[in-house]
Design a protein around this motif. Structure first.
Motif, short mmCIF file in Angstrom:
data_model
loop_
_atom_site.label_atom_id
_atom_site.label_comp_id
_atom_site.label_asym_id
_atom_site.label_seq_id
_atom_site.Cartn_x
_atom_site.Cartn_y
_atom_site.Cartn_z
N UNK A 161 52.04 44.97 28.63
CA UNK A 161 51.67 46.39 28.06
C UNK A 161 50.08 46.30 28.28
N UNK A 162 49.68 47.68 28.31
CA UNK A 162 48.06 47.86 28.67
C UNK A 162 47.00 47.09 27.46
N UNK A 163 47.70 47.15 26.24
CA UNK A 163 46.82 46.82 25.21
C UNK A 163 47.11 45.37 24.98
N UNK A 164 48.16 44.44 25.66
CA UNK A 164 48.27 43.28 25.59
C UNK A 164 48.92 42.74 24.37
N UNK A 165 49.72 43.85 23.66
CA UNK A 165 50.39 43.12 22.47
C UNK A 165 51.82 42.98 22.87
N UNK A 225 55.38 37.11 38.27
CA UNK A 225 54.12 36.89 37.55
C UNK A 225 53.54 38.24 36.85
N UNK A 226 52.79 38.17 35.85
CA UNK A 226 52.29 39.48 35.30
C UNK A 226 50.90 39.05 34.75
N UNK A 227 49.82 39.55 34.82
CA UNK A 227 48.50 39.33 34.20
C UNK A 227 48.38 39.86 32.83
N UNK A 228 47.83 39.15 31.80
CA UNK A 228 47.48 39.87 30.77
C UNK A 228 46.20 40.84 30.96
N UNK A 229 46.21 42.19 30.35
CA UNK A 229 45.16 42.99 30.77
C UNK A 229 43.74 42.63 30.76
N UNK A 241 48.82 34.51 32.35
CA UNK A 241 49.73 35.02 33.11
C UNK A 241 51.39 34.79 32.48
N UNK A 242 52.04 35.90 32.43
CA UNK A 242 53.21 35.55 32.10
C UNK A 242 54.31 35.67 33.20
N UNK A 243 55.54 34.96 33.22
CA UNK A 243 56.27 35.04 34.24
C UNK A 243 57.61 34.51 33.88
N UNK A 244 58.55 34.89 34.66
CA UNK A 244 59.94 34.23 34.56
C UNK A 244 60.04 33.05 35.12
#
Length: 174
Positions: free
Chosen positions: A101-105, A54-58, A63-66
């Motif tokens: 990415x740090x900017x969320x894009x 999992x990875x959080x949007x900035x 939350x994005x994940x595989x």
């Protein structure tokens, strides 16, 4: 917590951690409060057999994940505000280790989509790519390093991506 692929990610303020887990035999995301250790939210993810990386949007909205389903890994985004799951990729290629990415894009990830031939079942090493979470547009990241590229992580300014690559039996930080 999942038995083999137990992973978690901190939000940008380091106040919450999202952990891939299993609830009642189904894949879920559990969000814990870092201050008191309590569970603030548990999100069951239907039609996904296992959650990884999992990875959080900035901005903390998603939350994005595989997610693995029937042996295939794709990228998913769970919108925490709308309580909605969206599948970003849907194909037989392996899409792993997303990093927002740090900017969320953009979301960087490891994939075999540029090196594998599904018709002949010839699987190549993982390469790096980014995906636009809004449009689903996937772009390959060019590198000069040969071999398997894994674990992409954005530089704080969002201009560079760090990663590991394996050349033969040697693993190197790129």
């Amino acid at each position: 917590v999942q038995f083999i692929q137990s992973t978690g990610a901190w939000d940008s303020a380091s106040k919450q951690i999202a952990v891939a887990t299993v609830t009642a035999g189904r894949a879920a995301l559990a969000i814990f409060d870092a201050q008191n250790g309590g569970t603030t939210r548990e999100i069951k993810i239907p039609d996904v057999d296992e959650i990884m990386h999992p990875t959080w949007a900035p901005d903390g909205h998603a939350i994005c994940f595989s997610g693995m389903h029937q042996g295939i890994t794709d990228l998913f985004v769970y919108d925490l505000q709308a309580n909605r799951l969206r599948q970003l990729t849907k194909d037989a290629f392996a899409d792993l280790q997303p990093a927002w990415s740090p900017d969320g894009r953009r979301i960087a990830f490891s994939t075999d989509r540029f090196t594998s031939d599904l018709k002949t079942l010839a699987f190549g090493p993982y390469a790096l790519a980014t995906i636009d979470p809004e449009s689903g547009d996937v772009q390959q990241i060019s590198t000069t390093a040969e071999g398997k590229h894994i674990n992409p992580q954005w530089a704080p300014d969002g201009q560079s991506i760090y990663f590991y690559w394996t050349r033969g039996t040697r693993t190197v930080l790129g």
